[in-house]
Enzyme design. Structure first.
Site, PDB file in Angstrom:
ATOM      1  N   PHE A  54      62.937 -20.962  57.485  1.00 39.22           N
ATOM      2  CA  PHE A  54      63.009 -22.336  57.965  1.00 39.22           C
ATOM      3  C   PHE A  54      61.614 -22.935  58.120  1.00 39.22           C
ATOM      4  O   PHE A  54      61.374 -24.095  57.781  1.00 39.22           O
ATOM      5  CB  PHE A  54      63.741 -22.321  59.310  1.00 39.22           C
ATOM      6  CG  PHE A  54      63.978 -23.669  59.944  1.00 39.22           C
ATOM      7  CD1 PHE A  54      65.163 -24.348  59.739  1.00 39.22           C
ATOM      8  CD2 PHE A  54      63.035 -24.232  60.792  1.00 39.22           C
ATOM      9  CE1 PHE A  54      65.401 -25.581  60.350  1.00 39.22           C
ATOM     10  CE2 PHE A  54      63.258 -25.456  61.403  1.00 39.22           C
ATOM     11  CZ  PHE A  54      64.450 -26.131  61.174  1.00 39.22           C
TER      12      PHE A  54
ATOM     13  N   ARG B  17      50.481 -38.121  50.312  1.00 37.50           N
ATOM     14  CA  ARG B  17      51.226 -38.231  49.047  1.00 37.50           C
ATOM     15  C   ARG B  17      51.870 -39.596  48.884  1.00 37.50           C
ATOM     16  O   ARG B  17      51.975 -40.126  47.775  1.00 37.50           O
ATOM     17  CB  ARG B  17      52.300 -37.138  49.016  1.00 37.50           C
ATOM     18  CG  ARG B  17      53.198 -37.148  47.784  1.00 37.50           C
ATOM     19  CD  ARG B  17      54.473 -36.367  48.046  1.00 37.50           C
ATOM     20  NE  ARG B  17      55.214 -36.950  49.161  1.00 37.50           N
ATOM     21  CZ  ARG B  17      56.144 -36.288  49.860  1.00 37.50           C
ATOM     22  NH1 ARG B  17      56.431 -35.045  49.577  1.00 37.50           N
ATOM     23  NH2 ARG B  17      56.791 -36.901  50.852  1.00 37.50           N
TER      24      ARG B  17
END
Length: 404
Positions: free
Chosen positions: A278, A208
């Protein structure tokens, strides 16, 4: 000033408020550690507080130790002949009560200047936690030293680099989960799956962030791949090269997708809700990010982001393994629909998507041990806001080996 009075995060018009952590019950050293944690990483400080029991303190210390190690690695004022031995030996300072480093010019130098407080709290942890943190710190220091003056060439080296900067974090966290007995021992023992958890996040960030890294003079795409499409990695950003640039992008996304089956197997073993959230939320954000990046010229022109509303929905849903499998299925289908017939990697992309489909379909053989009920909206929104930042920053906050 009480930095834990309230931590608020906004996303998509919603507001999640984190309850104040009871710092009064903590010793002076541990309170200081949480203050440093908040100062160096607000998002990660809040994510830690969502973990249950003593695991919270172990992960806090783990983070600060890696932050201190990373600060040494980042500091360009330290000569290489000094820095390399420092990285190799850093783990030993955990057991030296007076060791500190006061010469750093880095922004997070406080974790080195007051390392005695961090190392003291490290030594106050149960030995099972100490052993994990020391071992990961040692391995990461060695890896950082290796990549100080070396670029990522082969795909094997790409995996190796990502292992040092993120896979080891996944392995360390998994071993801490098991040491806390909130998770079964297999979670910490299966280092291959834990490594894949880290690699999937790290590769997503690297893919990205092509343009941002280029603008800052950093290169993390493996030469073995991009050299088939351009003479220099920077050439992929030139408008006349956009077609081959996208083909290179698609090949790297295909590479990253190979970690998804491991991610699903890993998540299927988790039984504690706080640990599941998490771990799972950053992974669903990663698959959504890859789907947005796939075959997308915008990666080479600007920033590709997931819509905030989409992110909120994802993170509110990702509270059990069946929901995560459905999310993974949804996004690999989205990628599948975009595969160009002329893309050099099209067959490989279709193959890896087929393997993910097989694991993601309802009634697939990979069964979960536990099925969680959805958590309350306020908790989900809290995790949404925290984890959105967590995916974007976690791997970079831990280590930025070789970035300078």
């Amino acid at each position: 000033e009480d930095i834990y009075n309230l931590l608020r995060f906004k996303m998509g018009g919603y507001r999640a408020v984190m309850p104040r952590m009871d710092t009064d019950s903590l010793g002076c050293g541990l309170r200081t550690c949480y203050r440093y944690l908040n100062q160096t990483s607000r998002s990660f400080a809040a994510v830690i507080q969502a973990l249950d029991g003593e695991l919270r303190h172990a992960v806090c210390i783990f983070y600060l130790v890696l932050r201190a190690l990373d600060t040494v690695e980042d500091d360009m004022s330290i000569p290489l002949d000094v820095k390399v031995p420092m990285l190799h030996e850093f783990h030993s300072h955990l057991y030296q009560p007076d060791w500190k480093y006061t010469e750093s010019k880095e922004k997070d130098r406080q974790v080195l200047e007051d390392f005695p407080t961090i190392s003291m709290e490290f030594r106050n942890l149960s030995k099972v936690y100490q052993d994990v943190i020391s071992d990961i710190c040692h391995k990461m220091g060695v890896g950082m030293a290796e990549f100080l003056e070396k670029k990522v060439d082969s795909q094997h080296e790409w995996d190796k680099y990502c292992h040092y900067v993120a896979g080891l974090v996944g392995i360390g966290l998994s071993r801490l989960f098991s040491a806390s007995e909130l998770e079964d021992s297999i979670v910490g023992q299966d280092t291959e799956l834990a490594n894949s958890m880290g690699l999937f996040l790290q590769k997503t960030n690297i893919i990205r962030d092509y343009l941002e890294d280029q603008l800052e003079g950093r290169e993390f795409w493996p030469r073995e791949v991009w050299s088939r499409y351009a003479k220099k990695l920077s050439d992929l950003a030139k408008p006349e090269n956009i077609d081959v640039a996208v083909q290179c992008l698609n090949e790297l996304i295909t590479n990253a997708l190979h970690h998804v089956p491991d991610v699903l197997t890993y998540l299927s073993r988790l039984r504690n809700q706080s640990v599941f959230n998490f771990c799972a939320i950053p992974q669903v954000m990663a698959i959504a990010t890859l789907a947005a990046c796939y075959n997308n010229q915008q990666v080479f022109r600007g920033v590709v982001k997931i819509r905030k509303g989409q992110a909120v929905t994802l993170m509110m849903d990702a509270t059990n393994i069946q929901a995560v499998k459905a999310i993974m299925y949804q996004y690999v289908e989205e990628i599948y629909q975009k595969i160009p017939s002329t893309d050099p990697s099209s067959n490989k992309t279709q193959q890896v998507i087929a393997s993910i489909r097989a694991m993601s379909l309802p009634g697939s053989p990979m069964a979960s041990r536990h099925h969680y009920s959805p958590i309350y909206l306020s908790c989900a929104m809290l995790l949404a806001a925290l984890s959105w930042q967590y995916l974007s920053t976690l791997s970079k906050e831990y280590v930025q080996a070789g970035e300078n």
